[in-house]
Design a protein around this motif. Structure first.
Motif, mmCIF file in Angstrom:
data_model
loop_
_atom_site.group_PDB
_atom_site.id
_atom_site.type_symbol
_atom_site.label_atom_id
_atom_site.label_comp_id
_atom_site.label_asym_id
_atom_site.label_seq_id
_atom_site.Cartn_x
_atom_site.Cartn_y
_atom_site.Cartn_z
ATOM 1 N N CYS A 143 0.701 -1.151 -0.125
ATOM 2 C CA CYS A 143 -0.030 -0.056 -0.014
ATOM 3 C C CYS A 143 0.656 1.232 -0.045
ATOM 4 O O CYS A 143 1.646 1.222 0.856
ATOM 5 C CB CYS A 143 -0.999 -0.013 1.226
ATOM 6 N N ASN A 144 0.764 2.283 -0.873
ATOM 7 C CA ASN A 144 1.481 3.375 -0.983
ATOM 8 C C ASN A 144 0.716 4.713 -0.942
ATOM 9 O O ASN A 144 -0.326 4.833 -1.544
ATOM 10 C CB ASN A 144 1.932 3.419 -2.493
ATOM 11 N N ILE A 145 1.288 5.560 0.158
ATOM 12 C CA ILE A 145 0.407 6.864 0.321
ATOM 13 C C ILE A 145 0.904 7.605 -0.877
ATOM 14 O O ILE A 145 2.070 7.858 -1.024
ATOM 15 C CB ILE A 145 0.931 7.403 1.783
ATOM 16 N N LEU A 146 0.054 8.265 -1.644
ATOM 17 C CA LEU A 146 0.634 8.891 -2.819
ATOM 18 C C LEU A 146 0.703 10.430 -2.381
ATOM 19 O O LEU A 146 0.217 10.791 -1.296
ATOM 20 C CB LEU A 146 -0.645 9.095 -3.841
ATOM 21 N N PRO A 147 1.515 11.172 -2.870
ATOM 22 C CA PRO A 147 1.794 12.406 -2.662
ATOM 23 C C PRO A 147 0.850 13.262 -2.261
ATOM 24 O O PRO A 147 0.776 14.162 -1.066
ATOM 25 C CB PRO A 147 2.691 13.046 -3.562
ATOM 26 N N GLU A 148 -0.076 13.180 -3.149
ATOM 27 C CA GLU A 148 -1.432 14.294 -2.823
ATOM 28 C C GLU A 148 -2.108 13.779 -1.560
ATOM 29 O O GLU A 148 -2.720 14.594 -0.989
ATOM 30 C CB GLU A 148 -2.477 14.222 -4.029
ATOM 31 N N LEU A 153 -3.428 15.079 4.029
ATOM 32 C CA LEU A 153 -3.258 14.601 5.487
ATOM 33 C C LEU A 153 -2.754 15.753 6.396
ATOM 34 O O LEU A 153 -3.343 16.071 7.479
ATOM 35 C CB LEU A 153 -3.021 13.149 5.655
ATOM 36 N N ALA A 154 -1.636 16.072 5.896
ATOM 37 C CA ALA A 154 -0.987 16.960 6.680
ATOM 38 C C ALA A 154 -1.597 18.358 6.833
ATOM 39 O O ALA A 154 -1.463 19.069 7.804
ATOM 40 C CB ALA A 154 0.569 17.095 6.121
ATOM 41 N N LYS A 155 -2.097 18.625 5.724
ATOM 42 C CA LYS A 155 -2.789 20.194 5.470
ATOM 43 C C LYS A 155 -4.098 20.076 6.293
ATOM 44 O O LYS A 155 -4.524 21.084 6.909
ATOM 45 C CB LYS A 155 -2.939 20.520 4.261
ATOM 46 N N ASN A 159 -2.243 17.619 13.570
ATOM 47 C CA ASN A 159 -1.295 16.720 14.493
ATOM 48 C C ASN A 159 -0.699 15.499 13.546
ATOM 49 O O ASN A 159 0.294 14.650 13.934
ATOM 50 C CB ASN A 159 -1.897 16.039 15.511
ATOM 51 N N ILE A 160 -1.038 15.733 12.071
ATOM 52 C CA ILE A 160 -0.343 14.851 11.371
ATOM 53 C C ILE A 160 0.757 15.706 10.636
ATOM 54 O O ILE A 160 0.805 16.639 9.894
ATOM 55 C CB ILE A 160 -1.086 14.247 10.038
ATOM 56 N N VAL A 161 2.098 15.520 11.396
ATOM 57 C CA VAL A 161 3.349 16.378 10.934
ATOM 58 C C VAL A 161 4.113 15.970 10.008
ATOM 59 O O VAL A 161 4.976 16.539 9.779
ATOM 60 C CB VAL A 161 3.817 16.958 12.457
ATOM 61 N N GLU A 181 4.772 22.268 0.367
ATOM 62 C CA GLU A 181 5.035 23.677 0.794
ATOM 63 C C GLU A 181 5.262 24.005 2.262
ATOM 64 O O GLU A 181 4.649 24.828 2.934
ATOM 65 C CB GLU A 181 3.685 24.331 0.397
ATOM 66 N N GLY A 182 6.063 22.858 2.905
ATOM 67 C CA GLY A 182 6.512 23.171 4.139
ATOM 68 C C GLY A 182 5.613 22.373 5.291
ATOM 69 O O GLY A 182 5.705 22.510 6.503
ATOM 70 N N SER A 183 4.442 21.696 4.790
ATOM 71 C CA SER A 183 3.429 21.208 5.705
ATOM 72 C C SER A 183 4.058 19.702 6.348
ATOM 73 O O SER A 183 2.965 19.472 7.341
ATOM 74 C CB SER A 183 2.012 21.466 5.136
ATOM 75 N N ILE A 184 4.723 19.346 5.901
ATOM 76 C CA ILE A 184 5.434 17.910 6.404
ATOM 77 C C ILE A 184 6.726 17.612 6.662
ATOM 78 O O ILE A 184 7.460 18.262 6.008
ATOM 79 C CB ILE A 184 4.749 16.907 5.243
ATOM 80 N N ASP A 185 7.105 17.227 7.848
ATOM 81 C CA ASP A 185 8.387 16.877 8.080
ATOM 82 C C ASP A 185 8.860 15.494 7.303
ATOM 83 O O ASP A 185 8.031 14.390 7.667
ATOM 84 C CB ASP A 185 8.560 16.842 9.500
#
Length: 294
Positions: A143-148, A153-155, A159-161, A181-185
């Motif tokens: 299972c692959n979390i696609l970039p979008e 989820l992060a945006k 608390n999904i960081v 755009e900086g929303s995810i570590d």
């Protein structure tokens, strides 16, 4: 603010010969990591053989780790499951015990759609207040979390960081970071890709190598964070043969052997994992010698 920057160890869980968790040895491993500069401890992940633990045992190990670390560095608890309700319950318990964050692997075997992944992770995020790091490892979960999806989820959830990226697909990683755009570590999930991942915005690694080489793995990350990619690249190249040996068979089979070689007692693996094949043991031993660990 990031949960941690640098090298977080995906720590092994040591077992006794009878299969029980070896807590005195686990404490030694925790202290070894802290003494040698590890930036965070990730407990009960893939490397910790969490998939073979009962829920009670799993959370006992998490609590022990949190209590022994006692706030000296962050502790991230692996609380993922292919059952959303189980992931919620484990995550709530980790928060109660004082975990700094949780690591949530994609639901394995079920092979959720992107909509299902969004609903799964969102359901957990709504039930806890501590930060969440997503764990994307398609080779293990199918299972692959696609970039979008990762970025949405992060945006959408405060608390999904972060995300542990073990896709091995640098093109996908770059696409995700360009959308984020900086929303995810971003953390590398592969020890052979620390420098590539950090060069496109990553802030560290969740590492198997750190079990036996915590100082060296921390240093690779530290040089990247300083912007000294020339030195970081050389350190990555130096570590590469050992990393390859540490993944000669499925993780954590080789790293448990490696820990034995440097004097720890990680004990047996739980079935269905079995001991490292003799030829791979020799390769691993030789690479550890070359790397200066033996």
């Amino acid at each position: 603010m990031a949960i941690f920057k640098g090298a977080g160890v995906a720590i092994v869980t040591p077992f006794k010969d009878n299969g029980e968790v070896n807590y005195p040895e686990f404490e030694k491993m925790i202290e070894f990591q802290i003494k040698n500069g590890t930036d965070a401890i990730i407990v009960c992940g893939t490397t910790g053989e969490a998939a073979t633990m009962s829920e009670e045992e799993h959370m006992d190990v998490v609590k022990f780790c949190i209590d022994k670390v006692a706030g000296r560095i962050p502790v991230v608890a692996g609380t993922g499951s292919n059952c959303t309700q189980t992931a919620i319950e484990l995550s709530k318990k980790a928060q109660e015990y004082g975990a700094d964050a949780v690591l949530l692997v994609t639901p394995y075997y079920n092979k959720a759609t992107q909509g299902g992944l969004y609903a799964h992770f969102g359901a957990v995020a709504k039930e806890i207040d501590i930060p969440i790091i997503l764990y994307n490892v398609p080779s293990r979960t199918g299972c692959n979390i696609l970039p979008e999806t990762a970025v949405k989820l992060a945006k959408d959830f405060d608390n999904i960081v972060g995300i542990k990226d073990a896709t091995g697909n640098i093109s996908q990683t770059i696409k995700m970071m360009s959308l984020a755009e900086g929303s995810i570590d971003l953390y590398s999930g592969d020890d052979d890709q620390i420098v590539p991942i950090m060069s496109v915005g990553g802030i560290g690694v969740i590492s198997v190598l750190s079990n036996v080489a915590p100082q060296q793995t921390h240093e690779i990350c530290a040089k990247c964070l300083e912007g000294d990619y020339e030195t970081a690249r050389e350190l990555q190249f130096k570590a590469y043969p050992l990393v390859k040996a540490l993944f000669s068979e499925v993780n954590p089979i080789p790293v448990k052997t490696a820990l034995k070689l440097i004097g720890f007692q990680p004990g047996p693996l739980r079935l269905p994992l079995t001991e490292l094949e003799p030829n791979n043991q020799e390769i691993l031993k030789n690479e550890m010698k070359k790397y200066g660990l033996l």
